[in-house]
Design a protein around this motif. Structure first.
Motif, PDB file in Angstrom:
ATOM      1  N   ARG A 174       4.689  11.766  -6.913  1.00  0.00           N
ATOM      2  CA  ARG A 174       5.127  12.786  -5.958  1.00  0.00           C
ATOM      3  C   ARG A 174       5.086  12.238  -4.532  1.00  0.00           C
ATOM      4  O   ARG A 174       6.016  12.406  -3.758  1.00  0.00           O
ATOM      5  CB  ARG A 174       4.235  14.028  -6.065  1.00  0.00           C
ATOM      6  CG  ARG A 174       4.619  15.116  -5.065  1.00  0.00           C
ATOM      7  CD  ARG A 174       3.596  16.257  -5.028  1.00  0.00           C
ATOM      8  NE  ARG A 174       3.988  17.284  -4.108  1.00  0.00           N
ATOM      9  CZ  ARG A 174       3.944  17.181  -2.777  1.00  0.00           C
ATOM     10  NH1 ARG A 174       3.534  16.083  -2.209  1.00  0.00           N
ATOM     11  NH2 ARG A 174       4.329  18.177  -2.011  1.00  0.00           N
ATOM     12  N   GLU A 175       3.985  11.537  -4.184  1.00  0.00           N
ATOM     13  CA  GLU A 175       3.834  10.983  -2.836  1.00  0.00           C
ATOM     14  C   GLU A 175       4.926   9.956  -2.542  1.00  0.00           C
ATOM     15  O   GLU A 175       5.462   9.893  -1.444  1.00  0.00           O
ATOM     16  CB  GLU A 175       2.447  10.363  -2.668  1.00  0.00           C
ATOM     17  CG  GLU A 175       1.304  11.360  -2.666  1.00  0.00           C
ATOM     18  CD  GLU A 175       0.912  11.832  -4.069  1.00  0.00           C
ATOM     19  OE1 GLU A 175       1.316  11.195  -5.074  1.00  0.00           O
ATOM     20  OE2 GLU A 175       0.219  12.859  -4.167  1.00  0.00           O
ATOM     21  N   GLY A 176       5.252   9.126  -3.548  1.00  0.00           N
ATOM     22  CA  GLY A 176       6.298   8.128  -3.385  1.00  0.00           C
ATOM     23  C   GLY A 176       7.663   8.763  -3.203  1.00  0.00           C
ATOM     24  O   GLY A 176       8.465   8.334  -2.373  1.00  0.00           O
ATOM     25  N   PHE A 177       7.929   9.811  -4.008  1.00  0.00           N
ATOM     26  CA  PHE A 177       9.207  10.524  -3.888  1.00  0.00           C
ATOM     27  C   PHE A 177       9.346  11.158  -2.509  1.00  0.00           C
ATOM     28  O   PHE A 177      10.377  11.035  -1.849  1.00  0.00           O
ATOM     29  CB  PHE A 177       9.318  11.598  -4.975  1.00  0.00           C
ATOM     30  CG  PHE A 177      10.542  12.447  -4.828  1.00  0.00           C
ATOM     31  CD1 PHE A 177      11.786  11.958  -5.209  1.00  0.00           C
ATOM     32  CD2 PHE A 177      10.464  13.730  -4.299  1.00  0.00           C
ATOM     33  CE1 PHE A 177      12.931  12.737  -5.068  1.00  0.00           C
ATOM     34  CE2 PHE A 177      11.598  14.508  -4.150  1.00  0.00           C
ATOM     35  CZ  PHE A 177      12.832  14.008  -4.534  1.00  0.00           C
ATOM     36  N   VAL A 178       8.287  11.836  -2.051  1.00  0.00           N
ATOM     37  CA  VAL A 178       8.327  12.481  -0.732  1.00  0.00           C
ATOM     38  C   VAL A 178       8.509  11.434   0.364  1.00  0.00           C
ATOM     39  O   VAL A 178       9.288  11.633   1.305  1.00  0.00           O
ATOM     40  CB  VAL A 178       7.055  13.330  -0.498  1.00  0.00           C
ATOM     41  CG1 VAL A 178       6.960  13.800   0.943  1.00  0.00           C
ATOM     42  CG2 VAL A 178       7.037  14.519  -1.447  1.00  0.00           C
ATOM     43  N   ALA A 179       7.823  10.301   0.268  1.00  0.00           N
ATOM     44  CA  ALA A 179       7.952   9.246   1.275  1.00  0.00           C
ATOM     45  C   ALA A 179       9.378   8.704   1.318  1.00  0.00           C
ATOM     46  O   ALA A 179       9.941   8.496   2.400  1.00  0.00           O
ATOM     47  CB  ALA A 179       6.955   8.126   0.997  1.00  0.00           C
ATOM     48  N   ASP A 201       0.810  -1.227   0.000  1.00  0.00           N
ATOM     49  CA  ASP A 201       0.000   0.000   0.000  1.00  0.00           C
ATOM     50  C   ASP A 201       0.843   1.278   0.000  1.00  0.00           C
ATOM     51  O   ASP A 201       0.304   2.371   0.129  1.00  0.00           O
ATOM     52  CB  ASP A 201      -1.001  -0.002   1.160  1.00  0.00           C
ATOM     53  CG  ASP A 201      -0.335  -0.093   2.525  1.00  0.00           C
ATOM     54  OD1 ASP A 201       0.879  -0.379   2.584  1.00  0.00           O
ATOM     55  OD2 ASP A 201      -1.039   0.122   3.525  1.00  0.00           O
ATOM     56  N   ASP A 202       2.174   1.161  -0.147  1.00  0.00           N
ATOM     57  CA  ASP A 202       3.013   2.350  -0.271  1.00  0.00           C
ATOM     58  C   ASP A 202       2.742   3.026  -1.613  1.00  0.00           C
ATOM     59  O   ASP A 202       2.428   2.351  -2.601  1.00  0.00           O
ATOM     60  CB  ASP A 202       4.501   1.976  -0.217  1.00  0.00           C
ATOM     61  CG  ASP A 202       4.990   1.691   1.187  1.00  0.00           C
ATOM     62  OD1 ASP A 202       4.254   1.987   2.145  1.00  0.00           O
ATOM     63  OD2 ASP A 202       6.112   1.165   1.315  1.00  0.00           O
ATOM     64  N   PRO A 203       2.911   4.348  -1.677  1.00  0.00           N
ATOM     65  CA  PRO A 203       2.735   5.020  -2.974  1.00  0.00           C
ATOM     66  C   PRO A 203       3.819   4.582  -3.963  1.00  0.00           C
ATOM     67  O   PRO A 203       4.915   4.211  -3.561  1.00  0.00           O
ATOM     68  CB  PRO A 203       2.862   6.510  -2.640  1.00  0.00           C
ATOM     69  CG  PRO A 203       3.393   6.595  -1.262  1.00  0.00           C
ATOM     70  CD  PRO A 203       3.209   5.276  -0.597  1.00  0.00           C
ATOM     71  N   GLN A 204       3.496   4.622  -5.223  1.00  0.00           N
ATOM     72  CA  GLN A 204       4.444   4.245  -6.270  1.00  0.00           C
ATOM     73  C   GLN A 204       5.635   5.198  -6.239  1.00  0.00           C
ATOM     74  O   GLN A 204       5.468   6.411  -6.085  1.00  0.00           O
ATOM     75  CB  GLN A 204       3.764   4.302  -7.638  1.00  0.00           C
ATOM     76  CG  GLN A 204       2.700   3.234  -7.829  1.00  0.00           C
ATOM     77  CD  GLN A 204       3.321   1.846  -7.845  1.00  0.00           C
ATOM     78  OE1 GLN A 204       4.369   1.614  -8.446  1.00  0.00           O
ATOM     79  NE2 GLN A 204       2.673   0.911  -7.157  1.00  0.00           N
TER      80      GLN A 204
END
Length: 182
Positions: free
Chosen positions: A25-30, A18-21
């Motif tokens: 943008r969400e994945g990069f920030v995470a 369930d992590d963002p791809q």
């Protein structure tokens, strides 16, 4: 799991379903948030009685006495942390009057460096019974400066001395006060 590919700017990472791809943008920030350094924050209370004595806690886990307070939890503000710590460790509902200083502490013993927020906390009614957290607090003491110098941690002695020398300075690094671009 992504495969490691040789070359510049390549990253080996694993992720939960369930992590963002990673390409979003969400994945990069995470990923960036997970990779950035984390710095420990500590919040302590400077509480003085009408005679000018400083409240120090006798701790169960170290020989020297220290200002009341503790580590700031993730997502918690330092001001909220000092109020929480005083409630948990001493059983008092404290009121923060303001920030006295910020002090960077270098690595010491097995501890990483930390940022220490020291808050001016309104003294409570001296008749208020304290309920000490027995796993951390062995006793509390209202200390004149001679007793502070005898029993407190070196960092606390240095901090209180520097506040006496120049109470308006708001940033220190292990006792060194910074003025302007110094």
């Amino acid at each position: 799991m992504l495969r490691h590919v040789e070359g510049p700017d390549q990253e080996l990472l694993s992720r939960l379903a369930d992590d963002p791809q990673p390409q979003t943008r969400e994945g990069f920030v995470a990923m960036l948030n997970a990779a950035l350094p984390k710095k420990r924050a500590i919040a302590q209370a400077l509480v003085c009685d009408p005679e000018g004595r400083v409240l120090l806690c006798e701790l169960t886990y170290k020989r020297e006495w220290d200002l009341p307070g503790g580590v700031v939890d993730p997502g918690e503000s330092p001001a909220d942390a000092v109020v929480r710590e005083l409630r948990e460790e001493l059983g008092v509902d404290a009121r923060v009057r303001g920030l006295r200083t910020v002090n960077w502490l270098p690595p010491w013993s097995a501890w990483d460096d930390a940022v220490l927020f020291v808050f001016d906390v309104e003294p409570w009614d001296p008749e208020t019974p304290l309920v000490l957290q027995p796993t951390e607090i062995a006793g509390v003491h209202w200390c004149e400066r001679d007793l502070v110098r005898e029993r407190a941690t070196a960092a606390t002695i240095e901090l209180l001395d520097s506040l006496d020398d120049d109470p308006a300075d708001s940033y220190r690094e292990a006792g060194h006060v910074f003025r302007g671009n110094a």
